[in-house]
Design a protein around this motif. Sequence first.
Motif, PDB file in Angstrom:
ATOM      1  N   UNK A   1       0.850  -1.189   0.000  1.00 16.86           N
ATOM      2  CA  UNK A   1       0.000   0.000   0.000  1.00 16.86           C
ATOM      3  C   UNK A   1       0.889   1.244   0.000  1.00 16.86           C
ATOM      4  N   UNK A   2       0.452   2.283  -0.695  1.00 18.25           N
ATOM      5  CA  UNK A   2       1.242   3.513  -0.653  1.00 18.25           C
ATOM      6  C   UNK A   2       0.905   4.268   0.641  1.00 18.25           C
ATOM      7  N   UNK A   3       1.687   5.290   1.001  1.00 18.69           N
ATOM      8  CA  UNK A   3       1.481   5.945   2.293  1.00 18.69           C
ATOM      9  C   UNK A   3       0.082   6.528   2.488  1.00 18.69           C
TER      10      UNK A   3
ATOM     11  N   UNK B   1      -2.736   5.359   1.150  1.00 23.27           N
ATOM     12  CA  UNK B   1      -3.650   4.236   1.412  1.00 23.27           C
ATOM     13  C   UNK B   1      -3.474   3.724   2.834  1.00 23.27           C
TER      14      UNK B   1
ATOM     15  N   UNK C   1      -5.239   6.149   5.095  1.00 19.48           N
ATOM     16  CA  UNK C   1      -6.698   5.948   5.060  1.00 19.48           C
ATOM     17  C   UNK C   1      -7.065   4.706   5.880  1.00 19.48           C
TER      18      UNK C   1
ATOM     19  N   UNK D   1      -7.275   5.107   9.586  1.00 19.29           N
ATOM     20  CA  UNK D   1      -8.431   5.816  10.124  1.00 19.29           C
ATOM     21  C   UNK D   1      -9.634   4.901  10.368  1.00 19.29           C
ATOM     22  N   UNK D   2      -9.459   3.615  10.055  1.00 22.07           N
ATOM     23  CA  UNK D   2     -10.585   2.681  10.241  1.00 22.07           C
ATOM     24  C   UNK D   2     -10.834   2.387  11.715  1.00 22.07           C
ATOM     25  N   UNK D   3      -9.762   2.241  12.461  1.00 21.28           N
ATOM     26  CA  UNK D   3      -9.904   1.969  13.896  1.00 21.28           C
ATOM     27  C   UNK D   3      -8.555   2.174  14.569  1.00 21.28           C
ATOM     28  N   UNK D   4      -8.593   2.264  15.898  1.00 24.02           N
ATOM     29  CA  UNK D   4      -7.335   2.431  16.640  1.00 24.02           C
ATOM     30  C   UNK D   4      -6.420   1.230  16.434  1.00 24.02           C
TER      31      UNK D   4
ATOM     32  N   UNK E   1       4.245  12.073  -1.590  1.00 20.86           N
ATOM     33  CA  UNK E   1       2.798  12.027  -1.388  1.00 20.86           C
ATOM     34  C   UNK E   1       2.364  13.245  -0.573  1.00 20.86           C
TER      35      UNK E   1
ATOM     36  N   UNK F   1     -13.027  12.696   2.020  1.00 21.93           N
ATOM     37  CA  UNK F   1     -11.631  12.423   1.685  1.00 21.93           C
ATOM     38  C   UNK F   1     -11.600  11.949   0.235  1.00 21.93           C
TER      39      UNK F   1
ATOM     40  N   UNK G   1      -4.905   9.270  -7.009  1.00 24.33           N
ATOM     41  CA  UNK G   1      -3.705   8.402  -7.070  1.00 24.33           C
ATOM     42  C   UNK G   1      -2.689   8.911  -8.083  1.00 24.33           C
TER      43      UNK G   1
ATOM     44  N   UNK H   1       5.978   2.526  -1.997  1.00 26.58           N
ATOM     45  CA  UNK H   1       5.508   1.203  -1.604  1.00 26.58           C
ATOM     46  C   UNK H   1       6.256   0.128  -2.379  1.00 26.58           C
TER      47      UNK H   1
ATOM     48  N   UNK I   1     -13.346  -0.451   6.057  1.00 29.28           N
ATOM     49  CA  UNK I   1     -13.790  -1.205   7.233  1.00 29.28           C
ATOM     50  C   UNK I   1     -14.676  -2.374   6.801  1.00 29.28           C
TER      51      UNK I   1
ATOM     52  N   UNK J   1     -13.726   0.720  16.827  1.00 30.59           N
ATOM     53  CA  UNK J   1     -13.132   0.803  18.167  1.00 30.59           C
ATOM     54  C   UNK J   1     -14.087   0.250  19.221  1.00 30.59           C
TER      55      UNK J   1
END
Lengths: 333, 201
Positions: free
Chosen positions: A52-54, A56, A59, A62-65, A96, A109, A113, B100, B156, B164
């Motif tokens: 994955x690039x930085x 991605x 992103x 940001x889905x979860x801790x 990037x 967001x 790319x 990457x 997700x 969380x």
Amino acid sequence: MGVCYSKLLKTTFNSSKYSYDVNWSPEWSPTPKTFPLLRLPFLALLEVFKSLDPIELFILSQCSRKAASSIHFVGSKKWKLSVDVREQSININDIYRVAITESSIKPTWIYDRRMKMLFVKYQKNENNKLELQKVLSQLQSAFRCPVTSFEYNGFWKSDQCWVSVLKCIVQNQVQPLESFVLTRSWKMEDLERALQNVKVSRQIRIRIHASSFLRLDLMMFKSCKCIELSFSWLTISDLDVFMEEWKAGNLPSLRYMLIRNDGFHWYWYDQILGFKRDEMKQLGARRKLVIDENLSVDECTGGVDIQADNGRKATIQMDRVSDSWFKLFVWNN
Amino acid sequence: MSVENAPVVDVDEAAIPVEKKMYYRFESNDKKEFRVSELAIQQSETLNRLVEAMGYTSEDVENKPAIAIENIDGKTLKLVFQWCEHHKGEAIPVDDGSVPKIVEIPEFDAKLMDIDNGLLFKLIWAADYLNIVQLLNVSCKKVANMAQGKTPAQLRRVYLLPSDEEDEAAKRAAQEAQDPRAREVEEEFEERKRQGGNSFF
């Protein structure tokens, strides 16, 4: 007699890298178009992250801790961040870019790319000054990497946002900035407070226009390779004191310095390291100073050659026309 | 005699004894058997070291039972060995640290991995288990490609990442299952923190 692969494996290898029979469980009931990423074995998860690039990765963070805390496994040393407060953008590895922009609609967001650019659009509100700081914190938290460059060019508008962003950087990392570039700030107390705390290892460039009586102590930048100050209000006496420090070997990192002033005022008794103004104005051979592979500065066109007590050779030069700048070039041995 | 002065001799290639190719037999956990060439096995560091350690002759391969791979089913193992046979003789790639990581998925691999995500998941586990570097690279690249153009919310859903809150709930449930007293202690700790106490004890 059957040959059991797992048993053989145990007898063949003494490595503790493999724990085949303990957690090996690829059982999972798929639903179309879903994939249980965090249930992959560690090395495979790492391979996915590496591909994955930085942006991605950011992103994903940001889905979860839990996702955010996994990203740095790729290797924090691979990342560095550069912050430009006026542009409201953060560069990752100088390739990037995350651009924070206002939006009249709901926050979105958008990742382009092709341009390698993530647009973080936020709804305009009273807290929008904090948006850059928020995204920076998220990036630092995900990549666990330092900010290496800070730039604020507030030439056309004054915005104290840069103070809080800089404070956030200084508080979150022990590593010094490589580059610090600041153009204009109205509140001098903010500037002085910021410069007391910020550490810079490579390049510092400050251009303060129309501010009054800013006489920064140059010794606070002694770890820098390259210092550029404009509208400094420094006197010839200040420069002489500083150059004495350099001569004594107290600035071993310094390679280049440019001090601009509206016009240095020379008294008849003023000298720098014992040299008079006219001696530093002499024309000479044109020489270019290369500080490192990514940083070279304009050419030395004369001046007077000097030597520090530790043997380091340098040239000091004064503006021939209007006494508006003083330069120091420290040469490679 | 120097190399330059050595006589040139015509070689009758037919007269050279051709080394017989060796095939190994493997069995999946659902008792499906596969014959895999020695060269193809070299793509798997694990299997390669295994067969080297076993030191089988051609006769051993035929007379002894197939080598059992207990943790991989036949469907997955078939894909793994198809991949190994296609890429036999190729060098094992080394990570060059680029960011990457640059991984191209060849056409053959793309077709091979045109499978449902459940099987892809098993394929990756197998590639990791058998230490097949390039198969792991391409299969993980395929998973990484699923992230393209997705927002955090979409990611997700695609990657089945718990929120969380879900993570917290799962953690609490696991703690309670292990030690019912743990939650009480944690709540007591939180309460003391709220009251401003510096020390729990």
